[in-house]
Motif scaffolding. Structure first.
Motif, PDB file in Angstrom:
ATOM      1  N   ASP A   3       0.805  -1.259  -0.003  1.00 26.34           N
ATOM      2  CA  ASP A   3      -0.277  -0.077   0.129  1.00 26.34           C
ATOM      3  C   ASP A   3       0.728   1.282  -0.076  1.00 26.34           C
ATOM      4  OD1 ASP A   3      -2.552   0.468  -0.187  1.00 26.34           O
ATOM      5  OD2 ASP A   3      -2.776   0.950   2.075  1.00 26.34           O
ATOM      6  N   ASP A   4       1.995   1.056   0.585  1.00 25.98           N
ATOM      7  CA  ASP A   4       2.874   2.424   0.642  1.00 25.98           C
ATOM      8  C   ASP A   4       3.493   2.703  -0.759  1.00 25.98           C
ATOM      9  OD1 ASP A   4       4.485   0.273   0.829  1.00 25.98           O
ATOM     10  OD2 ASP A   4       5.964   1.370   2.433  1.00 25.98           O
ATOM     11  N   ILE A   5       3.465   1.979  -1.826  1.00 20.23           N
ATOM     12  CA  ILE A   5       3.764   2.338  -2.935  1.00 20.23           C
ATOM     13  C   ILE A   5       2.794   3.059  -3.708  1.00 20.23           C
ATOM     14  CG2 ILE A   5       4.958   1.439  -5.242  1.00 20.23           C
ATOM     15  CD1 ILE A   5       6.579   0.984  -2.627  1.00 20.23           C
ATOM     16  N   ILE A   6       2.915   4.246  -4.076  1.00 15.20           N
ATOM     17  CA  ILE A   6       2.027   5.066  -4.881  1.00 15.20           C
ATOM     18  C   ILE A   6       2.295   5.103  -6.495  1.00 15.20           C
ATOM     19  CG2 ILE A   6       3.427   7.158  -4.601  1.00 15.20           C
ATOM     20  CD1 ILE A   6       0.412   8.523  -4.446  1.00 15.20           C
ATOM     21  N   LEU A   7       3.622   5.009  -6.811  1.00 14.20           N
ATOM     22  CA  LEU A   7       3.778   4.789  -8.223  1.00 14.20           C
ATOM     23  C   LEU A   7       4.709   3.565  -8.391  1.00 14.20           C
ATOM     24  CD1 LEU A   7       4.335   8.454  -9.632  1.00 14.20           C
ATOM     25  CD2 LEU A   7       2.844   6.647 -10.664  1.00 14.20           C
ATOM     26  N   ASP A   8       4.400   2.371  -9.100  1.00 15.00           N
ATOM     27  CA  ASP A   8       5.329   1.382  -9.453  1.00 15.00           C
ATOM     28  C   ASP A   8       5.480   1.398 -11.073  1.00 15.00           C
ATOM     29  OD1 ASP A   8       6.576  -0.833  -9.244  1.00 15.00           O
ATOM     30  OD2 ASP A   8       4.875  -2.124  -8.870  1.00 15.00           O
ATOM     31  N   ILE A   9       6.723   1.792 -11.337  1.00 14.71           N
ATOM     32  CA  ILE A   9       6.986   1.959 -12.774  1.00 14.71           C
ATOM     33  C   ILE A   9       7.521   0.545 -13.141  1.00 14.71           C
ATOM     34  CG2 ILE A   9       8.370   3.075 -14.525  1.00 14.71           C
ATOM     35  CD1 ILE A   9       8.158   5.570 -12.428  1.00 14.71           C
ATOM     36  N   GLN A  10       6.861   0.064 -14.143  1.00  7.76           N
ATOM     37  CA  GLN A  10       7.487  -1.462 -14.313  1.00  7.76           C
ATOM     38  C   GLN A  10       7.764  -1.649 -15.761  1.00  7.76           C
ATOM     39  OE1 GLN A  10       3.561  -3.568 -13.622  1.00  7.76           O
ATOM     40  NE2 GLN A  10       4.297  -3.699 -11.408  1.00  7.76           N
ATOM     41  N   ASP A  11       9.187  -1.804 -16.058  1.00  8.99           N
ATOM     42  CA  ASP A  11       9.693  -2.317 -17.337  1.00  8.99           C
ATOM     43  C   ASP A  11       9.317  -1.297 -18.312  1.00  8.99           C
ATOM     44  OD1 ASP A  11      10.582  -4.730 -15.935  1.00  8.99           O
ATOM     45  OD2 ASP A  11       8.676  -5.522 -16.398  1.00  8.99           O
ATOM     46  N   VAL A  12       9.559   0.112 -18.095  1.00 11.47           N
ATOM     47  CA  VAL A  12       8.958   0.731 -19.107  1.00 11.47           C
ATOM     48  C   VAL A  12      10.212   1.402 -19.998  1.00 11.47           C
ATOM     49  CG1 VAL A  12       8.586   3.458 -19.414  1.00 11.47           C
ATOM     50  CG2 VAL A  12       7.475   2.167 -17.754  1.00 11.47           C
ATOM     51  N   THR A  13       9.501   1.098 -21.374  1.00 13.40           N
ATOM     52  CA  THR A  13      10.591   1.617 -22.559  1.00 13.40           C
ATOM     53  C   THR A  13       9.888   2.502 -23.435  1.00 13.40           C
ATOM     54  OG1 THR A  13      11.775  -0.721 -22.377  1.00 13.40           O
ATOM     55  CG2 THR A  13      11.736   0.308 -24.466  1.00 13.40           C
ATOM     56  N   LYS A  14      10.833   3.399 -23.821  1.00 12.21           N
ATOM     57  CA  LYS A  14      10.272   4.506 -24.750  1.00 12.21           C
ATOM     58  C   LYS A  14      11.353   4.809 -25.661  1.00 12.21           C
ATOM     59  CE  LYS A  14       7.875   8.091 -26.035  1.00 12.21           C
ATOM     60  NZ  LYS A  14       6.825   7.813 -26.911  1.00 12.21           N
ATOM     61  N   GLU A  15      10.818   4.647 -26.993  1.00 12.26           N
ATOM     62  CA  GLU A  15      11.614   4.784 -28.372  1.00 12.26           C
ATOM     63  C   GLU A  15      11.329   6.147 -28.928  1.00 12.26           C
ATOM     64  OE1 GLU A  15      12.587   1.781 -30.662  1.00 12.26           O
ATOM     65  OE2 GLU A  15      12.670   0.151 -28.581  1.00 12.26           O
ATOM     66  N   PHE A  16      12.228   6.949 -29.368  1.00 14.83           N
ATOM     67  CA  PHE A  16      12.080   7.704 -30.338  1.00 14.83           C
ATOM     68  C   PHE A  16      12.904   7.363 -31.573  1.00 14.83           C
ATOM     69  CE2 PHE A  16      11.787  10.152 -26.434  1.00 14.83           C
ATOM     70  CZ  PHE A  16      10.420  10.904 -26.625  1.00 14.83           C
ATOM     71  N   PRO A  17      12.726   7.980 -32.921  1.00 14.78           N
ATOM     72  CA  PRO A  17      13.365   7.242 -34.090  1.00 14.78           C
ATOM     73  C   PRO A  17      14.934   7.630 -33.843  1.00 14.78           C
ATOM     74  CG  PRO A  17      11.558   8.857 -34.564  1.00 14.78           C
ATOM     75  CD  PRO A  17      11.352   8.785 -33.258  1.00 14.78           C
ATOM     76  N   GLY A  18      15.629   6.691 -33.750  1.00  9.56           N
ATOM     77  CA  GLY A  18      17.025   6.665 -33.553  1.00  9.56           C
ATOM     78  C   GLY A  18      17.366   6.622 -32.164  1.00  9.56           C
ATOM     79  N   VAL A  19      16.360   6.945 -31.000  1.00  8.55           N
ATOM     80  CA  VAL A  19      16.956   7.013 -29.767  1.00  8.55           C
ATOM     81  C   VAL A  19      16.148   6.063 -28.888  1.00  8.55           C
ATOM     82  CG1 VAL A  19      17.316   8.688 -28.042  1.00  8.55           C
ATOM     83  CG2 VAL A  19      17.416   9.359 -30.382  1.00  8.55           C
ATOM     84  N   VAL A  20      16.588   5.255 -27.961  1.00 11.65           N
ATOM     85  CA  VAL A  20      16.208   4.574 -26.997  1.00 11.65           C
ATOM     86  C   VAL A  20      16.163   5.492 -25.710  1.00 11.65           C
ATOM     87  CG1 VAL A  20      15.756   2.667 -25.645  1.00 11.65           C
ATOM     88  CG2 VAL A  20      16.539   2.311 -27.997  1.00 11.65           C
ATOM     89  N   ALA A  21      15.162   6.196 -25.360  1.00 20.45           N
ATOM     90  CA  ALA A  21      15.190   7.258 -24.507  1.00 20.45           C
ATOM     91  C   ALA A  21      14.774   6.422 -22.951  1.00 20.45           C
ATOM     92  CB  ALA A  21      14.032   8.374 -24.352  1.00 20.45           C
ATOM     93  N   LEU A  22      14.283   5.390 -23.061  1.00 17.62           N
ATOM     94  CA  LEU A  22      14.146   4.746 -21.764  1.00 17.62           C
ATOM     95  C   LEU A  22      14.216   3.196 -22.173  1.00 17.62           C
ATOM     96  CD1 LEU A  22      11.191   6.494 -20.064  1.00 17.62           C
ATOM     97  CD2 LEU A  22      13.474   6.618 -19.145  1.00 17.62           C
ATOM     98  N   ASN A  23      14.921   2.452 -21.468  1.00 16.90           N
ATOM     99  CA  ASN A  23      15.142   1.072 -21.745  1.00 16.90           C
ATOM    100  C   ASN A  23      14.600   0.247 -20.409  1.00 16.90           C
ATOM    101  OD1 ASN A  23      15.665  -1.408 -22.758  1.00 16.90           O
ATOM    102  ND2 ASN A  23      18.070  -1.055 -22.945  1.00 16.90           N
ATOM    103  N   ASP A  24      13.618  -0.189 -20.474  1.00 14.56           N
ATOM    104  CA  ASP A  24      13.346  -1.406 -19.434  1.00 14.56           C
ATOM    105  C   ASP A  24      13.359  -0.776 -17.940  1.00 14.56           C
ATOM    106  OD1 ASP A  24      12.333  -3.687 -18.845  1.00 14.56           O
ATOM    107  OD2 ASP A  24      13.964  -4.669 -19.137  1.00 14.56           O
TER     108      ASP A  24
END
Ligand SMILES: Nc1ncnc2c1ncn2[C@@H]1O[C@H](COP(=O)(O)OP(=O)(O)OP(=O)(O)O)[C@@H](O)[C@H]1O
Ligand SMILES: [Mg+2]
Length: 508
Positions: A3-24
């Motif tokens: 309960d005490d975790i408000i945000l649980d970010i799980q394995d987030v990956t975000k890519e832009f053309p030519g760039v992996v801005a966030l990897n897992d």
């Protein structure tokens, strides 16, 4: 999930053309904590925060974000949706409308109505309430463009606070603030924390992590390196995690020997061009030697930016005093005049004055420097590319290639483009207004090294800085401003933080 975790970010990956801005990337944010997020320019900090606030909606990234135990599924252009859910963000770049008042900005897009018309009384009363409660020192009816960057940042915060926030994200909130304003912000954060608000805090000023955060997560090249409780960290360890190597010193040693006096400002007075009754500079004097770095210290509002923009021909109307370059009196009426005389200015507000966001890195760097590459009939494209590549590499600008639009760069990398552009113009006098604001420790070091090299080649540099350590670490002499006038110049060998502060506040 507890309960005490408000945000649980799980394995987030975000890519832009030519760039992996966030990897897992996986991070857990505890309810009610202040969680620091740290990393070099381009590490992915802002991108992650944009996912949490709906700038990049559900479906444009992979992985999950659990918020209060439920999956966060923000829709396209649903920034309102995030704030309705209690997630508020203060973005790295200011988003205020300059021609509008503080109140209009705070309620922009969510104006309260009374019988179908906008209820301005309520807007101004409520805005005043927020400004007073947090003692932000701004009037609800002030027009944004009349405020300094520091006050604008306070308005951004007021705007976020007007939401009923459970999570407040601050992306480099202090990069433009004075020490006093930073203290104020820290006390606001303590109050919010006491009310159970969770805060995610991004900064390049490492000491702030130790002042305010409970845990710190370090990102490097889009990957999570570690999350640690703040008491287990030291500044040195933090830097090692950030840059992935040891960094022994913050300021590179220069080997310059300043020569004869090149540039002199004698008892300069200037008024606001739009309001000649308002004096903006009332008595500024300094000497600048060839190959010298002169630091200008002073509180926010002491007239430092006004002084250099007046010298550069962009702001104040000179009423008294003299500017001389190599013994000759100068009359500078525009930036064009200044550049013609070999004076360049790296401006404070990179977005407004320094950078064309919808142009490429290459165009931004080479634009003011085209004369260097003019062939007989056409531009020497190869020379242009070579020289720009060299600058980009020197400053380790992070981008897929030099054709990338500046709008796609991280904040710190945009700053590096502005600096690269002016370094290419090979000026005699290089004025830098807070050149390392928002720049990570590694890149700061690169900028300092370039400054040293330029000075060794004979370029005279004027550097405004709000960080006393930087002023002391980089300057040969330090001019301190107070209320629009110079309050004396110190040789760096005699200068201390205490002396500078005393001169800046005039309690000497
Ligand atoms: N809209 C975009 N299009 C293309 N690339 C992008 C875009 N936004 C960010 N990037 C890239 O993603 C990477 C991460 O950028 P981000 O803005 O998250 O960095 P940051 O950690 O906030 O850096 P800074 O400290 O400089 O603000 C960078 O390489 C950046 O160039
Ligand atoms: Mg950022």
């Amino acid at each position: 999930m507890s309960d005490d975790i408000i945000l649980d970010i799980q394995d987030v990956t975000k890519e832009f053309p030519g760039v992996v801005a966030l990897n897992d990337v996986s991070i857990q944010i505890k309810r009610g904590e202040i969680h620091g997020l740290c990393g070099e320019n381009g590490a992915g900090k802002s991108t992650l925060m944009k996912i949490l606030s709906g700038v990049y909606p559900y479906g444009t990234y992979s992985g999950n974000v659990m918020y209060n135990g439920k999956e966060l599924k923000l829709e396209n252009s649903a920034i309102r949706q995030a704030s309705d859910l209690g997630i508020a963000i203060v973005h790295q770049e200011l988003t205020l409308v300059p021609s509008m008042t503080v109140g209009e900005n705070v309620y922009l897009g969510k104006e309260p109505t009374d019988k179908g018309t906008i209820d301005w009384n309520k807007i101004y009363a409520d805005t005043s309430g927020i400004l007073k409660r947090y003692n932000l020192g701004v009037s609800a009816r002030a027009v944004i463009q009349d405020l300094g960057v520091g006050k604008m940042q306070m308005v951004e915060i007021a705007k976020a606070l007007s939401e009923n926030a459970q999570v407040l994200i601050l992306d480099e909130p202090t990069s433009a603030l004075t020490e006093a304003e930073i203290d104020k912000l820290m006390s606001i954060l303590e109050i919010l924390k006491a009310h159970g608000v969770t805060c995610i805090y991004i900064t390049h000023k490492l000491n702030e992590f130790f002042r305010i955060t409970d845990n710190v997560t370090v990102l490097r090249d889009g990957e999570k390196v570690i999350t640690l409780p703040t008491p287990e960290l030291t500044e040195e360890r933090l830097v090692n995690y950030m840059v992935g190597r040891q960094m022994k010193e913050r300021f590179p040693k220069g080997h310059r020997q300043p020569g004869e006096v090149m540039f002199q400002v004698k008892d300069l007075h200037a008024v606001d061009p739009n309001n000649p009754d308002r004096s903006v500079i009332n008595g500024a004097s300094f000497d600048l030697r060839r190959g010298e770095i002169l630091g200008i210290a002073g509180l926010m509002g002491s007239g430092r930016t006004e002084l250099v923009t007046t010298i550069f021909g962009e702001y104040g109307k000179v009423t008294e005093g003299e500017i001389t370059l190599e013994g000759k009196s100068l009359k500078i009426d525009s930036a064009r005049d200044a550049i013609k005389h070999g004076i360049s200015l790296v401006p404070e507000d990179r977005k407004k004055q320094g950078l064309v966001l919808i142009k490429s890195i290459l165009e931004n760097i080479s634009l003011p420097n085209l004369n260097q590459f003019a062939g007989f009939f056409s531009l020497d494209k190869d020379a242009e590319l070579d020289a720009s590549m060299k600058q980009a590499k020197n400053l380790s600008i992070k981008a897929p290639n030099l054709q990338a639009y500046c709008s796609s760069l991280s904040g710190g990398n945009q700053q590096k483009v502005v600096i690269a552009k002016w370094l290419m113009s090979r000026p005699k006098i290089l004025i830098m207004d807070d050149p390392t604001r928002g720049v990570d420790v590694g890149a700061k070091y690169e900028i300092y090294k370039l400054m040293n090299e330029l000075a060794e080649q004979g370029v005279s540099i004027i550097m405004i800085s709000s960080e006393l350590e930087e002023v002391l670490g980089m300057s040969d002499s330090i001019m301190v401003m107070h209320e629009g006038r110079s309050n004396g110049t110190l040789n760096v060998a005699d200068a201390t933080q205490e002396k500078i502060m005393a001169m800046a506040t005039d309690i000497a």
